[in-house]
Design a protein around this motif. Structure first.
Motif, PDB file in Angstrom:
ATOM      1  N   ARG A 105       0.831  -1.211   0.000  1.00  0.00           N
ATOM      2  CA  ARG A 105       0.000   0.000   0.000  1.00  0.00           C
ATOM      3  C   ARG A 105       0.858   1.250   0.000  1.00  0.00           C
ATOM      4  N   LYS A 106       1.913   1.245   0.788  1.00  0.00           N
ATOM      5  CA  LYS A 106       2.804   2.401   0.860  1.00  0.00           C
ATOM      6  C   LYS A 106       3.543   2.608  -0.458  1.00  0.00           C
ATOM      7  N   GLN A 107       3.925   1.504  -1.104  1.00  0.00           N
ATOM      8  CA  GLN A 107       4.580   1.606  -2.401  1.00  0.00           C
ATOM      9  C   GLN A 107       3.637   2.222  -3.442  1.00  0.00           C
ATOM     10  N   LEU A 108       2.387   1.780  -3.431  1.00  0.00           N
ATOM     11  CA  LEU A 108       1.388   2.327  -4.363  1.00  0.00           C
ATOM     12  C   LEU A 108       1.148   3.812  -4.095  1.00  0.00           C
ATOM     13  N   GLU A 109       1.129   4.170  -2.850  1.00  0.00           N
ATOM     14  CA  GLU A 109       0.912   5.577  -2.492  1.00  0.00           C
ATOM     15  C   GLU A 109       2.015   6.454  -3.080  1.00  0.00           C
ATOM     16  N   TRP A 110       3.244   5.971  -3.012  1.00  0.00           N
ATOM     17  CA  TRP A 110       4.381   6.721  -3.559  1.00  0.00           C
ATOM     18  C   TRP A 110       4.279   6.816  -5.086  1.00  0.00           C
TER      19      TRP A 110
END
Length: 415
Positions: A14-19
């Motif tokens: 999720r954090k990777q997608l947010e970036w």
């Protein structure tokens, strides 16, 4: 249903997608429209793509448009397991994990097409080939897209042989794809992968780039920018001439093999670096591939002539040859920018995947109207992506006056 390495990695994904999404404004604007218009409602999409954070942003955009989406990885080493986990948790039917076997690779194609598919999205045309040769669902597909030069070439051969069973949009051929993704994206991400795997100094080294297509010229340019001395090998006289006039040394691989410190293949063809080349290389030479499939470097020959093989670090293997010379292979001869790094920057994939999303919408809107052939991306889509990207970058350009518009439409006025 899904099959990923560890669903518990989803929060990291999720954090990777947010970036990624923060750096993909064109695709995000399309997602916003898709969410309100639902142009893909009821459409089943099966995709074989590199499962990266950028691909994740595309899959969620398609889902926002109303599609049922299933995804498999297009390379055994390119899947980011945390991204795969997050997409699975968001309702995407993901069948991908890093390090999958060849058998897993093809079985995952079975899984994502088990219930049929209306649209096929591919990176390399393996899924398209599968749908034509091994699946009974090919006749029901209304269309597909293709992301790569290699894949488009394969599909054009299928069209020429009269076996193509549905229309294809060659996303790779969009100006806003190949001028930036193939050239700039691959150039930067290839350097990134090589440095992550080796941390060698590129300045002062002799780098041999095999192939001077858009990928090759991007790699050659960025290697020169890092201070390397670059040699280009080619089989096409026009591209060889272009490389020469761009200031690169051009010669056959038989000569370049003796000179290179680092070799990077980018041809889309097999056997570019063969046994005779390997035997003539310097002690300590590095071998990397940026072509789609792992056939450009003859890895089987390298293993055959080696007396010792050892993994030194992630993405780096040491091969000791019979004469005591050592060669180093990066990312198992697979795509070095994905096998040893994260692939292209999000800002570049923003344009490529905006084209993918809009191409899929175009296929749905034109269902039954297209012939069974390979089409380029419609110019209005290409121009929209370029104009939107410029706007997100804060760049303004001129517009033609009415007089200029009329002038370019006529033929009577001359000198």
């Amino acid at each position: 249903m899904y099959k990923v390495k560890d669903i518990k990695l989803s929060d990291s994904g999720r954090k990777q997608l947010e970036w990624a999404e923060k750096h993909m404004p064109v695709l995000m604007s399309i997602r916003q429209r898709f969410r309100s218009e639902l142009p893909l409602r009821g459409t089943r999409i099966s995709a074989v793509l590199h499962v990266t954070k950028e691909t994740g942003a595309l899959m969620l955009t398609l889902k926002a448009g109303g599609a049922e989406v299933k995804l498999a990885g297009s390379n055994p080493l390119s899947t980011q397991d945390d991204v795969a986990a997050f997409l699975a948790s968001e309702g995407i039917g993901v069948f991908a994990w890093r390090g999958e076997s060849l058998e897993d690779y093809y079985q995952n194609m079975v899984e994502i097409t088990r219930d049929g598919a209306d649209l096929i999205m591919d990176d390399g045309a393996d899924l398209h080939s599968f749908m034509h040769e091994k699946s009974s669902e090919g006749g029901e597909v209304l269309g597909g897209t293709e992301e790569t030069t290699t894949g488009v070439n394969r599909l054009k051969v299928m069209e020429e042989e009269g076996v193509l069973r549905y229309p294809i949009i060659a996303v790779n051929n969009a100006f806003t794809k190949y001028l930036f993704d193939n050239r700039i994206g691959t150039g930067q991400s290839t350097v990134d992968g090589i440095l992550r795997a080796t941390n060698v100094l590129l300045a002062g080294k002799t780098v041999v780039v095999a192939g001077y297509g858009w990928v090759g010229r991007g790699i050659a340019t960025r290697m020169r920018g890092m201070g390397a001395k670059v040699i280009v090998t080619e089989v096409d006289p026009v591209r060889a001439l272009e490389a020469t006039m761009d200031g690169f040394d051009v010669m056959p691989m038989s000569k370049a093999a003796r000179l290179g410190d680092l070799f990077v293949t980018a041809t889309g063809n097999k056997g570019v670096i063969r046994e005779e080349h390997l035997k003539n290389m310097k002690d300590g030479a590095l071998l990397a591939n940026s072509g789609h499939f792992d056939v450009e470097i003859d890895v089987a020959a390298l293993r055959r002539i080696a007396t010792k093989r050892e993994t030194l670090r992630i993405g780096l293997e040491k091969y000791v040859l019979q004469d005591g010379k050592t060669l180093y292979l990066l990312a198992e001869g697979r795509l070095v920018n994905l096998g040893a790094a994260e692939g292209h920057p999000s800002e570049v994939m923003d344009m490529s995947f905006a084209n993918q999303a809009l191409a899929v919408e175009y296929l749905v809107k034109n269902k039954g109207k297209l012939e069974k052939k390979v089409y380029n991306v419609p110019p209005n889509i290409d121009n929209f992506v370029a104009a939107t990207k410029l706007k997100t970058m804060g760049v303004e350009i001129d517009e033609m006056t009415m007089e200029q518009r009329e002038y370019v439409k006529q033929w009577r006025y001359g000198t």
